[in-house]
Scaffold this active site. Structure first.
Site, PDB file in Angstrom:
ATOM      1  N   ASP A 106       0.712  -0.905   0.016  1.00 27.04           N
ATOM      2  CA  ASP A 106      -0.002  -0.068  -0.195  1.00 27.04           C
ATOM      3  C   ASP A 106       0.836   1.154  -0.021  1.00 27.04           C
ATOM      4  O   ASP A 106       2.077   1.016   0.398  1.00 27.04           O
ATOM      5  CB  ASP A 106      -0.830  -0.158   1.457  1.00 27.04           C
TER       6      ASP A 106
ATOM      7  N   ASP B 131      -0.099   5.182   0.895  1.00 31.63           N
ATOM      8  CA  ASP B 131      -0.254   6.037   2.142  1.00 31.63           C
ATOM      9  C   ASP B 131      -0.476   5.353   3.565  1.00 31.63           C
ATOM     10  O   ASP B 131      -1.176   4.318   3.620  1.00 31.63           O
ATOM     11  CB  ASP B 131      -1.766   6.899   1.823  1.00 31.63           C
TER      12      ASP B 131
ATOM     13  N   ASP C 267      -1.465  -0.715   6.061  1.00 34.79           N
ATOM     14  CA  ASP C 267      -1.821  -0.244   7.213  1.00 34.79           C
ATOM     15  C   ASP C 267      -3.268  -0.234   7.807  1.00 34.79           C
ATOM     16  O   ASP C 267      -3.626   0.425   8.861  1.00 34.79           O
ATOM     17  CB  ASP C 267      -1.090   1.293   7.375  1.00 34.79           C
TER      18      ASP C 267
END
Length: 219
Positions: A12, A14, A168
């Site tokens: 991922d 961001d 995250d």
């Protein structure tokens, strides 16, 4: 020498590679404030990070009349573009990616960012040439649908069973589970560790250095 577990490592962007969670939250809140809407708290705004922008704003601002969402998107982009040049990679990201690439792993990105947004970030960080493939939310189904990982593995000729998805948010981990890939969490981004661990990732890293070490030991 044969790999232990993985050939393709998908990140991922961001909150996983880029330290942008706080900025995204503030931009969502500022967009709502600009239009006189109820401003979502930090938890609500951070929960939607990782989704495509339109879907994220619909979740962060539920019940809004449909014709207002394009205005919210415009205000969000206004605030984000004013700040994105100041965003930085987490410590250790550049070194980790260089090492993994040198070891011969396929590297990819699966992100809720738009193609324009990801390309801006890749150019700004000089990482465009590091990744073998990338997929954005405005090109296919948004997380947690498995399409991004399915498309990346097809493009690179890889096996989902030998693919790890690192993120995250629970959106990242659920996408990995839905696709049949291995979910791996980092707890320094948008979602709290208790929510991440509820999805039973193979590992939860508390820093990029710890993530890098785990990949070297187990990849």
């Amino acid at each position: 020498m044969a790999r232990k577990s993985f050939d393709l490592i998908v990140f991922d962007w961001d909150g996983t590679l880029m330290d942008s969670t706080a900025t995204i939250v503030k931009c969502i809140q500022a967009a709502a404030k600009d239009l006189g809407l109820l401003v979502p708290d930090r938890k609500a705004a951070s929960h939607v990070i990782g989704l495509g922008l339109a879907e994220a704003l619909q979740m962060a601002l539920p019940g809004l009349e449909a014709h207002l969402y394009p205005r919210v998107v415009e205000r969000y982009r206004y605030h984000y573009l004013a700040q994105d040049q100041d965003l930085t990679l987490f410590d250790g990201v550049r070194e980790m990616l260089a090492d993994l690439s040198q070891q011969g792993y396929f590297l990819a990105v699966a992100t809720g960012k738009s193609r324009v947004g990801l390309n801006r970030a890749l150019h700004a960080t000089n990482l465009l040439s590091v990744f073998d493939a990338t997929r954005c939310a405005d090109e296919t189904f948004s997380k947690p649908h498995p399409a991004m990982l399915q498309e990346l593995t097809r493009e690179l000729g890889q096996d989902l069973k030998r693919t790890v998805m690192i993120g995250d948010t629970t959106h990242d981990l659920q996408m990995a589970i839905n696709a049949g890939a291995t979910p791996l969490a980092v707890d320094y981004g948008a979602h709290p560790i208790i929510e991440l661990n509820a999805l039973q990732p193979v590992f939860t890293a508390s820093s990029v250095v710890q993530l890098h070490a785990w990949l070297n030991d187990n990849g």
